[in-house]
Motif scaffolding. Structure first.
Motif, short mmCIF file in Angstrom:
data_model
loop_
_atom_site.label_atom_id
_atom_site.label_comp_id
_atom_site.label_asym_id
_atom_site.label_seq_id
_atom_site.Cartn_x
_atom_site.Cartn_y
_atom_site.Cartn_z
N GLU A 13 6.58 15.36 14.00
CA GLU A 13 6.63 15.65 15.43
C GLU A 13 6.74 14.36 16.24
OE1 GLU A 13 6.92 18.63 16.98
OE2 GLU A 13 7.08 19.42 14.95
N LYS A 14 5.97 13.36 15.84
CA LYS A 14 5.93 12.08 16.55
C LYS A 14 6.46 10.96 15.67
CE LYS A 14 3.60 13.59 20.17
NZ LYS A 14 4.11 13.57 21.50
N THR A 15 7.14 10.01 16.28
CA THR A 15 7.68 8.86 15.55
C THR A 15 6.54 7.96 15.10
OG1 THR A 15 9.74 8.98 16.78
CG2 THR A 15 9.20 6.85 15.78
N LYS A 16 6.64 7.48 13.86
CA LYS A 16 5.61 6.64 13.27
C LYS A 16 6.25 5.36 12.73
CE LYS A 16 3.30 10.78 11.55
NZ LYS A 16 2.23 10.92 12.48
N ILE A 17 5.55 4.27 12.88
CA ILE A 17 5.97 2.98 12.33
C ILE A 17 4.98 2.64 11.21
CG2 ILE A 17 6.42 0.54 12.80
CD1 ILE A 17 8.22 2.52 14.40
N VAL A 18 5.51 2.39 10.02
CA VAL A 18 4.68 2.07 8.87
C VAL A 18 4.96 0.62 8.47
CG1 VAL A 18 4.12 2.67 6.48
CG2 VAL A 18 4.82 4.47 8.09
N VAL A 19 3.96 -0.22 8.58
CA VAL A 19 4.09 -1.63 8.20
C VAL A 19 3.61 -1.76 6.76
CG1 VAL A 19 3.33 -3.98 8.69
CG2 VAL A 19 3.74 -2.40 10.58
N LEU A 20 4.52 -2.11 5.88
CA LEU A 20 4.20 -2.24 4.45
C LEU A 20 3.86 -3.67 4.07
CD1 LEU A 20 7.07 0.01 3.06
CD2 LEU A 20 4.68 0.65 3.43
N ASN A 21 4.30 -4.61 4.89
CA ASN A 21 4.05 -6.03 4.63
C ASN A 21 3.31 -6.60 5.84
OD1 ASN A 21 4.19 -8.83 4.42
ND2 ASN A 21 6.28 -8.84 3.63
N GLU A 22 2.07 -7.00 5.67
CA GLU A 22 1.25 -7.49 6.78
C GLU A 22 1.89 -8.66 7.53
OE1 GLU A 22 -1.58 -6.30 8.34
OE2 GLU A 22 -1.06 -4.55 7.14
N LYS A 23 2.77 -9.41 6.87
CA LYS A 23 3.44 -10.53 7.52
C LYS A 23 4.37 -10.05 8.64
CE LYS A 23 3.30 -13.60 3.54
NZ LYS A 23 4.09 -14.32 2.53
N THR A 24 4.73 -8.77 8.62
CA THR A 24 5.65 -8.22 9.63
C THR A 24 4.93 -7.33 10.65
OG1 THR A 24 6.20 -6.32 8.23
CG2 THR A 24 7.59 -8.29 8.01
N LYS A 25 3.61 -7.45 10.72
CA LYS A 25 2.83 -6.60 11.62
C LYS A 25 3.25 -6.76 13.08
CE LYS A 25 -1.63 -4.77 12.59
NZ LYS A 25 -2.91 -4.45 12.05
N SER A 26 3.52 -7.99 13.53
CA SER A 26 3.92 -8.19 14.93
C SER A 26 5.25 -7.50 15.22
CB SER A 26 3.98 -9.67 15.29
OG SER A 26 4.96 -10.33 14.52
N THR A 27 6.15 -7.51 14.27
CA THR A 27 7.42 -6.78 14.44
C THR A 27 7.16 -5.29 14.50
OG1 THR A 27 8.62 -8.52 13.25
CG2 THR A 27 9.72 -6.37 13.45
N GLY A 28 6.27 -4.80 13.65
CA GLY A 28 5.90 -3.39 13.67
C GLY A 28 5.32 -2.99 15.01
N GLU A 29 4.47 -3.83 15.57
CA GLU A 29 3.88 -3.54 16.87
C GLU A 29 4.94 -3.52 17.97
OE1 GLU A 29 0.89 -6.57 16.86
OE2 GLU A 29 -0.56 -5.28 15.82
N ALA A 30 5.93 -4.40 17.88
CA ALA A 30 7.03 -4.38 18.85
C ALA A 30 7.84 -3.09 18.73
CB ALA A 30 7.93 -5.60 18.65
N LEU A 31 8.03 -2.62 17.50
CA LEU A 31 8.75 -1.37 17.29
C LEU A 31 7.97 -0.17 17.83
CD1 LEU A 31 10.14 -2.04 13.72
CD2 LEU A 31 11.49 -1.82 15.82
N VAL A 32 6.64 -0.24 17.75
CA VAL A 32 5.80 0.81 18.33
C VAL A 32 6.09 0.94 19.83
CG1 VAL A 32 3.41 1.35 18.99
CG2 VAL A 32 3.95 0.76 16.63
#
Length: 76
Positions: A13-32
């Motif tokens: 129902e809702k879009t989810k961002i899954v960060v698999l590599n902690e080194k890319t967490k800031s990119t994941g947060e930007a995608l959120v």
């Protein structure tokens, strides 16, 4: 950053961002922020893609928004 594109095994129902590599967490947060999504764990029914740092699970919310914004107005 390696993103994975493919089909999901479930509908979300809702879009989810899954960060698999902690080194890319800031990119994941930007995608959120970009997708107006939430950070989530990879659902158990999904397969972890080899080599991916981030998985974007597009939900119905994104599909509806994309559909609405792609409609055009015709002026006569």
């Amino acid at each position: 950053v390696q993103l994975h594109c493919g089909y999901t095994k479930a509908t979300y129902e809702k879009t989810k961002i899954v960060v698999l590599n902690e080194k890319t967490k800031s990119t994941g947060e930007a995608l959120v922020t970009f997708y107006d999504a939430s950070l989530a764990e990879l659902p158990s029914q999904e397969t972890k893609p080899v080599g991916a740092d981030i998985v974007i699970l597009l939900g119905r919310d994104y599909a509806q928004e994309a559909s609405a914004s792609s409609s055009s107005t015709i002026v006569h």
